[in-house]
Write a protein that holds these residues in place. Sequence first.
Motif, PDB file in Angstrom:
ATOM      1  N   PHE A  42       0.452  14.136   4.619  1.00 19.89           N
ATOM      2  CA  PHE A  42      -0.239  12.957   5.140  1.00 19.89           C
ATOM      3  C   PHE A  42       0.276  12.599   6.537  1.00 19.89           C
ATOM      4  O   PHE A  42      -0.500  12.439   7.489  1.00 19.89           O
ATOM      5  N   ARG A  43       1.592  12.518   6.687  1.00 14.70           N
ATOM      6  CA  ARG A  43       2.199  12.088   7.959  1.00 14.70           C
ATOM      7  C   ARG A  43       1.836  13.027   9.102  1.00 14.70           C
ATOM      8  O   ARG A  43       1.612  12.601  10.227  1.00 14.70           O
ATOM      9  N   HIS A  44       1.827  14.330   8.802  1.00 19.29           N
ATOM     10  CA  HIS A  44       1.604  15.321   9.862  1.00 19.29           C
ATOM     11  C   HIS A  44       0.153  15.741  10.003  1.00 19.29           C
ATOM     12  O   HIS A  44      -0.180  16.481  10.923  1.00 19.29           O
ATOM     13  N   ALA A  92      18.840  -0.244   0.484  1.00 16.68           N
ATOM     14  CA  ALA A  92      17.600   0.504   0.731  1.00 16.68           C
ATOM     15  C   ALA A  92      17.621   1.747  -0.156  1.00 16.68           C
ATOM     16  O   ALA A  92      18.584   1.971  -0.881  1.00 16.68           O
ATOM     17  N   GLU A  93      16.529   2.523  -0.087  1.00 21.16           N
ATOM     18  CA  GLU A  93      16.296   3.708  -0.925  1.00 21.16           C
ATOM     19  C   GLU A  93      15.828   3.262  -2.321  1.00 21.16           C
ATOM     20  O   GLU A  93      16.554   2.587  -3.060  1.00 21.16           O
ATOM     21  N   SER A  94      14.627   3.689  -2.649  1.00 19.36           N
ATOM     22  CA  SER A  94      13.990   3.284  -3.913  1.00 19.36           C
ATOM     23  C   SER A  94      14.901   3.487  -5.127  1.00 19.36           C
ATOM     24  O   SER A  94      15.026   2.599  -5.974  1.00 19.36           O
ATOM     25  N   MET A  95      15.511   4.672  -5.207  1.00 18.69           N
ATOM     26  CA  MET A  95      16.298   4.957  -6.406  1.00 18.69           C
ATOM     27  C   MET A  95      17.608   4.171  -6.435  1.00 18.69           C
ATOM     28  O   MET A  95      18.104   3.831  -7.514  1.00 18.69           O
ATOM     29  N   LYS A 118       0.822  -1.223   0.000  1.00 17.26           N
ATOM     30  CA  LYS A 118       0.000   0.000   0.000  1.00 17.26           C
ATOM     31  C   LYS A 118       0.855   1.272   0.000  1.00 17.26           C
ATOM     32  O   LYS A 118       0.315   2.368  -0.118  1.00 17.26           O
ATOM     33  N   ALA A 119       2.161   1.128   0.134  1.00 20.56           N
ATOM     34  CA  ALA A 119       3.013   2.315   0.322  1.00 20.56           C
ATOM     35  C   ALA A 119       3.583   2.819  -1.002  1.00 20.56           C
ATOM     36  O   ALA A 119       3.824   2.045  -1.933  1.00 20.56           O
ATOM     37  N   VAL A 120       3.820   4.126  -1.051  1.00 17.53           N
ATOM     38  CA  VAL A 120       4.150   4.758  -2.329  1.00 17.53           C
ATOM     39  C   VAL A 120       5.582   4.460  -2.801  1.00 17.53           C
ATOM     40  O   VAL A 120       5.799   4.226  -3.999  1.00 17.53           O
ATOM     41  N   ASN A 121       6.552   4.460  -1.910  1.00 18.01           N
ATOM     42  CA  ASN A 121       7.930   4.246  -2.382  1.00 18.01           C
ATOM     43  C   ASN A 121       8.182   2.831  -2.885  1.00 18.01           C
ATOM     44  O   ASN A 121       8.802   2.662  -3.940  1.00 18.01           O
ATOM     45  N   PRO A 122       7.679   1.805  -2.190  1.00 11.96           N
ATOM     46  CA  PRO A 122       7.812   0.462  -2.767  1.00 11.96           C
ATOM     47  C   PRO A 122       7.152   0.358  -4.139  1.00 11.96           C
ATOM     48  O   PRO A 122       7.647  -0.356  -5.015  1.00 11.96           O
ATOM     49  N   GLU A 129       5.362  -3.175  11.299  1.00  8.44           N
ATOM     50  CA  GLU A 129       6.160  -4.399  11.076  1.00  8.44           C
ATOM     51  C   GLU A 129       7.578  -4.080  10.615  1.00  8.44           C
ATOM     52  O   GLU A 129       8.482  -4.897  10.788  1.00  8.44           O
ATOM     53  N   HIS A 130       7.775  -2.888  10.031  1.00  4.61           N
ATOM     54  CA  HIS A 130       9.120  -2.506   9.577  1.00  4.61           C
ATOM     55  C   HIS A 130      10.024  -2.112  10.745  1.00  4.61           C
ATOM     56  O   HIS A 130      11.225  -1.956  10.580  1.00  4.61           O
ATOM     57  N   MET A 131       9.418  -1.951  11.934  1.00  2.70           N
ATOM     58  CA  MET A 131      10.209  -1.608  13.129  1.00  2.70           C
ATOM     59  C   MET A 131      10.656  -2.863  13.885  1.00  2.70           C
ATOM     60  O   MET A 131      11.311  -2.763  14.919  1.00  2.70           O
ATOM     61  N   HIS A 176      14.557   2.367   9.163  1.00  3.29           N
ATOM     62  CA  HIS A 176      13.161   1.942   9.350  1.00  3.29           C
ATOM     63  C   HIS A 176      12.260   2.414   8.219  1.00  3.29           C
ATOM     64  O   HIS A 176      11.216   3.053   8.454  1.00  3.29           O
ATOM     65  N   ARG A 177      12.640   2.112   7.011  1.00  2.00           N
ATOM     66  CA  ARG A 177      11.847   2.471   5.837  1.00  2.00           C
ATOM     67  C   ARG A 177      11.854   1.300   4.857  1.00  2.00           C
ATOM     68  O   ARG A 177      12.807   0.517   4.811  1.00  2.00           O
ATOM     69  N   VAL A 178      10.779   1.212   4.072  1.00  2.29           N
ATOM     70  CA  VAL A 178      10.741   0.287   2.948  1.00  2.29           C
ATOM     71  C   VAL A 178      10.614   1.123   1.676  1.00  2.29           C
ATOM     72  O   VAL A 178      10.086   2.241   1.729  1.00  2.29           O
ATOM     73  N   PRO A 179      11.090   0.604   0.551  1.00  2.00           N
ATOM     74  CA  PRO A 179      11.549  -0.756   0.265  1.00  2.00           C
ATOM     75  C   PRO A 179      12.995  -1.017   0.715  1.00  2.00           C
ATOM     76  O   PRO A 179      13.796  -0.097   0.838  1.00  2.00           O
ATOM     77  N   VAL A 180      13.269  -2.324   0.887  1.00  2.00           N
ATOM     78  CA  VAL A 180      14.615  -2.809   1.194  1.00  2.00           C
ATOM     79  C   VAL A 180      14.865  -4.059   0.355  1.00  2.00           C
ATOM     80  O   VAL A 180      14.084  -5.010   0.409  1.00  2.00           O
TER      81      VAL A 180
HETATM   82  N1  LIG Z   1      13.731   7.820   0.544  1.00  2.00           N
HETATM   83  C1  LIG Z   1      13.141   6.542   0.822  1.00  2.00           C
HETATM   84  C2  LIG Z   1      11.776   6.764   1.470  1.00  2.00           C
HETATM   85  C3  LIG Z   1      11.173   5.449   1.943  1.00  2.00           C
HETATM   86  C4  LIG Z   1       9.909   5.685   2.754  1.00  2.00           C
HETATM   87  O1  LIG Z   1       9.666   6.766   3.294  1.00  2.00           O
HETATM   88  N2  LIG Z   1       9.124   4.608   2.861  1.00  2.00           N
HETATM   89  C5  LIG Z   1       7.902   4.680   3.652  1.00  2.00           C
HETATM   90  C6  LIG Z   1       6.791   3.929   2.929  1.00  2.00           C
HETATM   91  S1  LIG Z   1       6.369   4.776   1.432  1.00  2.00           S
HETATM   92  C7  LIG Z   1       8.154   4.003   4.986  1.00  2.00           C
HETATM   93  O2  LIG Z   1       8.807   2.994   5.035  1.00  2.00           O
HETATM   94  N3  LIG Z   1       7.641   4.574   6.075  1.00  2.00           N
HETATM   95  C8  LIG Z   1       7.776   3.990   7.362  1.00  2.00           C
HETATM   96  C9  LIG Z   1       7.779   5.007   8.464  1.00  2.00           C
HETATM   97  O3  LIG Z   1       7.586   6.170   8.188  1.00  2.00           O
HETATM   98  O4  LIG Z   1       7.973   4.614   9.624  1.00  2.00           O
HETATM   99  C10 LIG Z   1      13.027   5.718  -0.460  1.00  2.00           C
HETATM  100  O5  LIG Z   1      13.012   6.329  -1.541  1.00  2.00           O
HETATM  101  O6  LIG Z   1      12.984   4.489  -0.397  1.00  2.00           O
END
Ligand SMILES: N[C@@H](CCC(=O)N[C@@H](CS)C(=O)NCC(=O)O)C(=O)O
Length: 203
Positions: free
Chosen positions: A112-114, A64-67, A8-12, A37-39, A50-54
């Motif tokens: 969205f986050r804030h 890690a990091e999409s790009m 459901k997440a945008v970066n993955p 679950e990513h934590m 603590h971010r996806v994708p990995v």
């Molecule tokens: N710069 C990172 C951003 C990754 C990112 O922010 N992923 C979000 C999902 S779209 C995430 O894992 N969020 C978890 C959190 O905020 O704790 C990338 O391009 O992969």
Amino acid sequence: MQLYQDPKAVNPRRVRVFLAEKGVSVPLVDVDVLKGEHMQPPLSDLNPMHRVPVLVLDDGTVIAESMAICRYFEVLHPEPCLFGAGALEQAVIEMWNRRIERRLLDPVSQCFRHGHPAMAALEPRQIKEWSVLSKDRAADMLAMLDAEMAARPCIAGAAFSVADITALCAVDFLRAARLELTDAHANLKRWHGEISARPSAAA
Ligand SMILES: N[C@@H](CCC(=O)N[C@@H](CS)C(=O)NCC(=O)O)C(=O)O
């Protein structure tokens, strides 16, 4: 090789669309970010950010990091070329990809986050003013981008590139900031219709 991601997440999604364009299949491990679950292990050990994708390679190497992940596959599978060929094309694609990331995708995410109560679990110190300002910044970028898109078919020029993938995912994520493409965005709407019709958009 395994790609940890949240469906459901945008970066993955940026990585999934990129892989679909390349015709590359990578085993996915789904993680629910909203459930935190990513934590938890193994992801908390794999990515201290603590971010996806990995992406985890067979030898255990973590990317890690999409790009960064997309660039890894661009070198392994050069066709179709999505980061550009030659100095000029690569620079222009990089420029637009960064602009879309920093001026559209990031502000929509920050709004969205804030601003959304459901995101308080991930953003315990929500700042409502930052959410409002981020929404305004995203709206400004949409207006600028629409004017740009009067002159070319794709975000970075004549050819489809990774900048279109970032923009597609960012535009489809606009609803998270309670934004949408309107009649004021006729050029972006034309572009969005064309890019959404590509089979990769379903990834
Ligand atoms: N710069 C990172 C951003 C990754 C990112 O922010 N992923 C979000 C999902 S779209 C995430 O894992 N969020 C978890 C959190 O905020 O704790 C990338 O391009 O992969």
